[in-house]
Design a protein around this motif. Structure first.
Motif, PDB file in Angstrom:
ATOM      1  N   THR A 126      49.841  48.278  39.605  1.00 45.93           N
ATOM      2  CA  THR A 126      50.067  47.526  40.839  1.00 45.93           C
ATOM      3  C   THR A 126      49.921  45.961  40.280  1.00 45.93           C
ATOM      4  OG1 THR A 126      49.221  48.892  42.654  1.00 45.93           O
ATOM      5  CG2 THR A 126      49.396  46.554  42.996  1.00 45.93           C
ATOM      6  N   PRO A 127      51.084  45.131  40.227  1.00 50.05           N
ATOM      7  CA  PRO A 127      50.868  43.559  39.703  1.00 50.05           C
ATOM      8  C   PRO A 127      50.122  42.633  40.635  1.00 50.05           C
ATOM      9  CG  PRO A 127      53.142  43.998  40.540  1.00 50.05           C
ATOM     10  CD  PRO A 127      52.619  45.175  40.612  1.00 50.05           C
ATOM     11  N   ASN A 128      49.011  42.448  40.291  1.00 53.83           N
ATOM     12  CA  ASN A 128      48.290  41.335  41.346  1.00 53.83           C
ATOM     13  C   ASN A 128      47.158  40.812  40.435  1.00 53.83           C
ATOM     14  OD1 ASN A 128      45.859  42.846  41.518  1.00 53.83           O
ATOM     15  ND2 ASN A 128      47.102  44.074  43.105  1.00 53.83           N
ATOM     16  N   ALA A 129      46.677  39.659  40.787  1.00 53.12           N
ATOM     17  CA  ALA A 129      45.693  38.859  40.060  1.00 53.12           C
ATOM     18  C   ALA A 129      44.283  39.804  39.784  1.00 53.12           C
ATOM     19  CB  ALA A 129      45.334  37.701  40.679  1.00 53.12           C
ATOM     20  N   TYR A 130      44.058  40.850  40.709  1.00 51.56           N
ATOM     21  CA  TYR A 130      42.879  41.643  40.766  1.00 51.56           C
ATOM     22  C   TYR A 130      42.834  42.509  39.310  1.00 51.56           C
ATOM     23  CZ  TYR A 130      41.252  39.818  45.225  1.00 51.56           C
ATOM     24  OH  TYR A 130      41.033  39.060  46.184  1.00 51.56           O
ATOM     25  N   THR A 131      44.266  43.009  39.199  1.00 52.52           N
ATOM     26  CA  THR A 131      44.458  43.768  38.161  1.00 52.52           C
ATOM     27  C   THR A 131      43.740  43.205  36.611  1.00 52.52           C
ATOM     28  OG1 THR A 131      46.355  44.515  38.954  1.00 52.52           O
ATOM     29  CG2 THR A 131      46.070  45.211  36.731  1.00 52.52           C
ATOM     30  N   PHE A 132      43.917  41.770  36.585  1.00 55.22           N
ATOM     31  CA  PHE A 132      43.512  41.001  35.541  1.00 55.22           C
ATOM     32  C   PHE A 132      41.989  41.252  35.245  1.00 55.22           C
ATOM     33  CE2 PHE A 132      46.957  37.472  35.828  1.00 55.22           C
ATOM     34  CZ  PHE A 132      47.916  38.245  35.475  1.00 55.22           C
ATOM     35  N   LEU A 133      41.335  41.508  36.317  1.00 51.87           N
ATOM     36  CA  LEU A 133      39.876  41.654  36.399  1.00 51.87           C
ATOM     37  C   LEU A 133      39.291  42.705  35.476  1.00 51.87           C
ATOM     38  CD1 LEU A 133      38.804  40.524  39.881  1.00 51.87           C
ATOM     39  CD2 LEU A 133      38.641  39.260  37.962  1.00 51.87           C
ATOM     40  N   TYR A 134      40.247  43.957  35.510  1.00 51.07           N
ATOM     41  CA  TYR A 134      39.824  44.935  34.724  1.00 51.07           C
ATOM     42  C   TYR A 134      40.554  45.209  33.617  1.00 51.07           C
ATOM     43  CZ  TYR A 134      43.313  47.522  37.713  1.00 51.07           C
ATOM     44  OH  TYR A 134      44.348  48.067  38.349  1.00 51.07           O
ATOM     45  N   THR A 135      41.660  44.679  33.141  1.00 50.10           N
ATOM     46  CA  THR A 135      42.712  44.819  32.168  1.00 50.10           C
ATOM     47  C   THR A 135      42.337  43.781  31.135  1.00 50.10           C
ATOM     48  OG1 THR A 135      44.389  43.701  33.130  1.00 50.10           O
ATOM     49  CG2 THR A 135      44.149  45.994  33.467  1.00 50.10           C
ATOM     50  N   SER A 136      41.529  43.120  31.417  1.00 46.66           N
ATOM     51  CA  SER A 136      41.294  41.685  30.298  1.00 46.66           C
ATOM     52  C   SER A 136      39.765  41.848  29.808  1.00 46.66           C
ATOM     53  CB  SER A 136      41.831  40.534  30.855  1.00 46.66           C
ATOM     54  OG  SER A 136      40.923  40.132  31.981  1.00 46.66           O
ATOM     55  N   GLU A 137      39.509  40.964  28.844  1.00 44.63           N
ATOM     56  CA  GLU A 137      38.097  40.692  28.435  1.00 44.63           C
ATOM     57  C   GLU A 137      37.480  39.659  29.609  1.00 44.63           C
ATOM     58  OE1 GLU A 137      36.792  42.053  26.130  1.00 44.63           O
ATOM     59  OE2 GLU A 137      38.304  43.021  24.964  1.00 44.63           O
ATOM     60  N   LEU A 138      36.179  40.020  29.757  1.00 45.05           N
ATOM     61  CA  LEU A 138      35.311  39.205  30.500  1.00 45.05           C
ATOM     62  C   LEU A 138      35.493  37.810  30.092  1.00 45.05           C
ATOM     63  CD1 LEU A 138      33.922  39.927  33.074  1.00 45.05           C
ATOM     64  CD2 LEU A 138      31.727  39.868  31.763  1.00 45.05           C
ATOM     65  N   PHE A 139      35.785  36.902  31.072  1.00 40.27           N
ATOM     66  CA  PHE A 139      35.783  35.444  30.877  1.00 40.27           C
ATOM     67  C   PHE A 139      36.838  34.823  29.873  1.00 40.27           C
ATOM     68  CE2 PHE A 139      31.259  36.203  31.786  1.00 40.27           C
ATOM     69  CZ  PHE A 139      31.243  35.696  32.926  1.00 40.27           C
ATOM     70  N   SER A 140      37.918  35.912  29.853  1.00 42.03           N
ATOM     71  CA  SER A 140      39.332  35.417  28.984  1.00 42.03           C
ATOM     72  C   SER A 140      39.844  34.651  30.249  1.00 42.03           C
ATOM     73  CB  SER A 140      39.886  36.594  28.722  1.00 42.03           C
ATOM     74  OG  SER A 140      40.514  37.470  29.678  1.00 42.03           O
ATOM     75  N   GLY A 141      41.272  34.227  29.600  1.00 46.77           N
ATOM     76  CA  GLY A 141      42.078  33.472  30.597  1.00 46.77           C
ATOM     77  C   GLY A 141      42.595  34.191  31.691  1.00 46.77           C
ATOM     78  N   PRO A 142      43.050  35.436  31.534  1.00 47.07           N
ATOM     79  CA  PRO A 142      43.569  36.264  32.726  1.00 47.07           C
ATOM     80  C   PRO A 142      42.239  36.814  33.673  1.00 47.07           C
ATOM     81  CG  PRO A 142      44.599  36.752  30.743  1.00 47.07           C
ATOM     82  CD  PRO A 142      43.541  36.068  30.306  1.00 47.07           C
ATOM     83  N   SER A 143      41.202  36.748  32.917  1.00 49.20           N
ATOM     84  CA  SER A 143      40.002  37.133  33.936  1.00 49.20           C
ATOM     85  C   SER A 143      39.787  36.139  34.646  1.00 49.20           C
ATOM     86  CB  SER A 143      38.812  37.611  32.991  1.00 49.20           C
ATOM     87  OG  SER A 143      37.629  37.836  33.704  1.00 49.20           O
ATOM     88  N   ILE A 144      39.537  35.032  34.124  1.00 49.39           N
ATOM     89  CA  ILE A 144      39.277  33.637  34.881  1.00 49.39           C
ATOM     90  C   ILE A 144      40.273  33.303  36.037  1.00 49.39           C
ATOM     91  CG2 ILE A 144      39.108  31.131  35.002  1.00 49.39           C
ATOM     92  CD1 ILE A 144      37.793  31.551  32.073  1.00 49.39           C
ATOM     93  N   ALA A 145      41.368  33.515  35.800  1.00 49.22           N
ATOM     94  CA  ALA A 145      42.566  33.478  36.878  1.00 49.22           C
ATOM     95  C   ALA A 145      42.238  34.458  38.014  1.00 49.22           C
ATOM     96  CB  ALA A 145      43.882  33.517  36.166  1.00 49.22           C
ATOM     97  N   GLY A 146      41.959  35.900  37.625  1.00 48.40           N
ATOM     98  CA  GLY A 146      41.776  36.720  38.751  1.00 48.40           C
ATOM     99  C   GLY A 146      40.334  36.324  39.543  1.00 48.40           C
TER     100      GLY A 146
END
Length: 989
Positions: free
Chosen positions: A100-120
């Protein structure tokens, strides 16, 4: 091209060494050879590269063929595996499942405090913050409307369905947490994946979706019109989709390179579906369905409450202003909710409730909502039989609210009459259910603060008109000793039935009224008829004849209603054409108001030192009377020391001869006079304290000749003023008391034609009297001798007194005129006497002090000058022929003897009182015995002094040197003597 470039370079380069043409050509040839060699080398290398490229292309074609073979093989094997899995599960395969493509997916697929994680994280924070603020604001400031129109109800249902079908974040989170599909594939595909982040992200996603639906639900049920509903719903849907929007922006590179790569990777990752067997594969749908069902149950409950109108106020209290239509005040009071339809059986979903009058004796009014095509607003009708949109409704709200179901929405509106005029002081309030009996029932008459007796304020004139109205009213009671009430207020009846019958005081919803029972009923109506009138349930106030009501009080509002008319202002009634109830005529107020006539030591004590008894009655003192001892014994001809004060006008004038108006004024008031106790009380005013009175002090010198005949018991001294026909004093004195005797008598200001009489003295009595009368008190240094009789009085005699000078004028000119010059016949006395006769034009002498001083100075000058023709008059002295003023101040004094006739008297020193004088021009007169007054030196503003040809004698006063502003001085053609004073040298102006 190469040669051209070389030539250009050689010609432009300033550092190029200088060569001959041959050397340059040789150098160029070598350079060209070198370039040819390099070109040949490049061509050789290009040939080798083309050979290698051809070989690589062949290899690529071989690899492409192998890849195609492998793909075909994989596809065949995959179909076989899927088919086998579907056969095992008992279901047909439908392929793989994408993430499912949404900003919450960034939270568990990226490193913590990386750019995608911060966006989520930012997206999650925005959504939760906005939804929370929405919810808090709604719960604190909004409420469910009491009803909505049918169209709004349909749109509400559609909006709820859309909210759950379109926004599926909660459903997605439930599916992910329950089934964990692709858990292993995501762990292998994303380096930043962690199980705890997976669960946290999906819990946040589900919570956000659920919170958004709660906010959307509240916005839907709080909306009372389609526009607001759709506008708010659209805004919430946008916030709910913000996580998908952020993901789409990331795919396009707007959130950063890492987020772009991760978003594309998420889009490409797919994993096979592995749903559980049987009912377990539908758990997420069951849970989501329960949430939807709960939302519709809550919506149904709200819709039921709105349709049943249970949330509306059961009772409201209304206050109508009566400034434009006085009959509206009669309909003020309590109104009860009346539901004209039942749930499930109403004629229309758009129907509103009515509010009808709860007290039948207050009329048949109702509030209703008009749904006419041309008018959609709340209206008020005085007749419940009228339809809500009847053209003859009494009032309507100026604001049209097509979505309003609550009458209280209109409490802040302007309300209009049929004519379009607005009414003032319209009040509409909900009544708390616990206070209905208090607000809508009869006024409680229990407690010590309840006043059962009303009395007109003693300081007021009271009600007057065709007959003398009662000043005391008592609460009317029926045969059961219960208070008779009308409009939930007690009825009061006059304490005595006069020729006009009973007098009634009762409330009419907006104002208290005072009326005669004979105009409400019949002339021979009795007390029982009056009680029956007020206890009937019929509304009879609009059926009264014209002039039935005599007086109306000021308006009573809900906030200042005390239950009785205590302290209210009253007005005469005014009937207008075509209006059955009168207006309060504010142009004709009544000098009277009511106060409680039952005493209470704490809140309503007896007045003027009266004593309150346990039964609420007063024992009065100081001659007072009335229920509260409020009636003062003023103006009865007897001076009462307790009320001999300025606020009570010195006992209503009883204490002074000039202000007492009764025939018995002063009679028997004197028991002590001329230093002796009187054998019998005489006439006089010993307690006169009125400061407007003038004190006269009478001095007597008495003696008795020893060898005279037999003695006598008494003789009488009387002071009588014939002009006012008053007797300030008449006392009988003991002749045996001799010596210097004195008594102060107060007379009217400027009292005239007064006679001092000695009665009962015969020549044989041997009594000799001489007297003096002083204008003033015995102890005052400013006392003036009014008259005296130096010869002894040995028999009866009457002596006329001169007119007493104005007290105001004496006080104003006290520093200007010597008191010993008055009543002497001097020119000062004559000038003062003239002004004393004029003081009726100067009611407040102190405010005209400067004006009066200048006027006195001019009159004094005219008195000493002996002009052939008087130049003063009763007009303003600035208009006199010899006087020039600047404003009201005298600045010039002039007189030419050749033109107007020579002056033959003298120059009075009072011209020095004209302290604003700038010019004196007095020529050609015959002042043969006059000198230049020394007071001339006080005129510091004088610029010109011209006293030529006046026959002035004596020396020039040295005080001339004090006139610092003097520019012109002329003293020629006089008979002056002596030398010119040296002080003249000080005149430098």
């Amino acid at each position: 091209h190469l040669l051209s470039y070389l030539y250009y370079f050689v010609s432009r380069n300033s550092n190029f060494p200088a060569m001959s043409i041959e050397e340059r050509l040789e150098s160029l040839e070598k350079t060209l050879d070198n370039y040819h060699d390099e070109i040949a080398s490049v061509r050789s290398k290009n040939a080798e590269l083309e050979t290698k490229n051809t070989h690589l292309q062949d290899k690529y074609l071989e690899a492409d063929e192998k890849i195609s073979e492998l793909q075909n093989l994989i596809e065949m094997n995959g179909n076989d595996v899927t088919k086998k899995e579907d056969e095992v599960d008992g279901d047909e395969g439908d392929g793989s499942t994408p993430m499912t493509p949404n900003a919450y997916t960034f939270l568990y697929t990226s490193e913590l405090f990386s750019g995608p994680s911060i966006a989520g994280m930012v997206t999650c924070s925005i959504q939760y913050t906005v939804f929370s603020l929405f919810l808090l604001d709604l719960l604190n400031t909004e409420s469910v409307p009491p009803g909505v129109a049918a169209l709004v109800r349909v749109v509400q249902v559609i909006a709820i369905i859309i909210a759950f079908l379109v926004e599926t974040d909660t459903l997605t989170a439930l599916f992910a947490v329950i089934y964990r599909e692709g858990f292993d594939e995501m762990a292998n595909s994303f380096n930043g994946f962690a199980p705890w982040k997976y669960y946290v992200a999906n819990f946040l996603l589900g919570g956000q979706g659920l919170l958004g639906k709660v906010v959307a639900f509240y916005l839907i049920i709080f909306a009372d019109n389609v526009f607001d509903l759709l506008l708010n719903f659209t805004a919430i849907m946008f916030i709910s989709e913000l996580d998908e929007i952020v993901c789409f922006l990331a795919q396009d590179g707007y959130v950063g390179k890492k987020a772009e790569a991760l978003a594309k990777q998420i889009e490409e990752v797919k994993f096979p579906r592995r749903p559980p067997k049987g009912i377990l594969r539908h758990v997420h749908l069951i849970l989501y369905g329960l949430i939807i069902a709960g939302a519709f149950v809550a919506f149904g409950f709200v819709a039921f409450e709105q349709a049943s109108q249970e949330s509306l106020a059961e009772f409201v209290k209304v206050q109508f202003g009566d400034d434009v239509d006085p009959t509206l005040g009669l309909f003020s009071g309590c109104y009860e909710k009346n539901i004209t339809f039942t749930f499930g059986g109403w004629d229309s979903w758009d129907s509103r409730v009515q509010y009808v009058r709860t007290q039948p004796d207050r009329g048949d009014g109702k509030f209703d909502y008009c749904l006419d095509d041309g008018l959609q607003t709340w209206v008020f009708a005085t007749d419940q039989s009228k339809t809500s949109c009847d053209e003859n409704v009494a009032l309507r709200s100026a604001e049209e609210r097509s979505t309003s179901f609550d009458l209280l929405d209109a409490k802040g509106d302007q309300w209009l009459l049929e004519t379009g005029n607005t009414i003032s002081e319209f009040q509409l309030n909900e009544i708390d259910p616990d206070r209905v009996e208090i607000e809508c029932g009869n006024i409680s008459l229990e407690g010590e603060d309840v006043c059962l007796v009303l009395t007109v304020d003693a300081d007021a004139v009271g009600f007057s008109g065709s007959h003398a109205w009662s000043r005391t009213f008592v609460m009317l009671q029926n045969s059961k000793a219960e208070a008779v009430q009308f409009y939930q207020h007690p009825v009061f009846i006059g304490d005595a039935a006069g020729t006009e019958g009973y007098e009634l005081l009762f409330f009419t919803g907006r104002r208290w009224v005072l009326a005669s029972a004979s105009k409400l009923l019949t002339e021979d109506s009795n007390r029982e008829d009056v009680i029956a009138l007020f206890e009937t349930s019929n509304f009879w106030l609009l059926k009264l004849p014209t002039d039935a009501l005599s007086y109306l009080s000021e308006a009573v509002n809900q906030g200042n209603d005390r239950g009785t008319p205590l302290g209210l202002q009253w007005y005469n009634a005014r009937y207008a054409d075509g209006v059955a109830f009168p207006f309060a005529d504010i142009s004709r107020p009544v000098d009277g108001s009511f106060r409680c006539g039952k005493c209470n030591s704490r809140t309503n004590p007896c007045l003027y030192e009266g004593i309150c008894q346990d039964d609420g009655t007063c024992i009065c003192s100081h001659g007072t009377s009335g229920r509260l001892c409020e009636i003062k014994p003023l103006s009865d001809g007897v001076c009462n020391p307790f009320f001999n004060t300025a606020p009570d006008e010195y006992d209503g004038g009883d204490c002074c001869v000039a202000t007492c108006s009764k025939a018995n004024c002063g009679v028997g008031e004197m028991n002590f006079a001329f230093g002796q106790s009187l054998q019998r009380n005489g006439t006089g005013f010993p307690n006169c304290n009125d400061p407007s009175m003038v004190p006269l002090t009478i001095y007597l010198e008495t003696e008795i000749v020893e060898d005279a005949g037999s003695g006598f018991a008494s003789y009488t001294v009387e002071l009588h003023c014939e002009e006012a026909d008053t007797t300030p004093m008449r006392v009988a004195l003991d002749p045996s008391i001799v010596g210097t005797l004195n008594e102060t008598v107060y007379v009217d200001d400027k009292a005239g034609s007064c006679l001092l009489s000695f009665i009962g003295i015969q020549s044989w009595t041997g009594l000799n009297i001489s007297y003096q009368i002083m204008d003033g008190l015995d102890s005052s240094s400013d006392s003036m001798l009014l008259m005296s009789e130096e010869n002894n009085i040995t028999t009866n005699g009457r002596f006329a007194l001169p007119t007493v000078y104005s007290r105001c004028l004496k006080e104003t000119l006290a520093g200007v005129v010597d008191a010993h010059d008055l009543y002497t016949g001097s020119y000062q006395d004559k000038a003062f006497a003239r002004l004393s006769n004029e003081t009726t034009k100067f009611a407040n002498c102190s405010s005209n002090q400067e004006y009066l001083i200048e006027r006195y100075a001019l009159v004094a000058l005219s008195t000493t000058e002996e002009a052939p023709k008087s130049w003063i008059s009763s007009r303003d002295h600035c208009l006199w022929s010899r006087v020039t003023c600047d404003g009201s101040r005298v600045v010039e004094l002039a007189y030419d003897g050749n033109t107007n006739g020579a002056l033959k008297g003298s120059l009075a020193p009072e011209f020095a009182l004209l302290r604003h004088l700038e010019r004196i021009h007095i020529d050609r007169n015959e002042f043969s015995e006059s000198t230049i007054p020394t007071e001339v030196g006080t005129l510091s503003a004088l610029t010109m002094l011209r006293l030529s040809s006046n026959g002035l004698s004596g020396a020039i006063p040295s005080e001339v040197g004090n006139m610092i502003a003097l520019i012109y001085l002329s003293l020629r053609d006089n008979v002056l003597s002596g030398t010119v004073p040296t002080e003249v040298g000080k005149l430098t102006a």
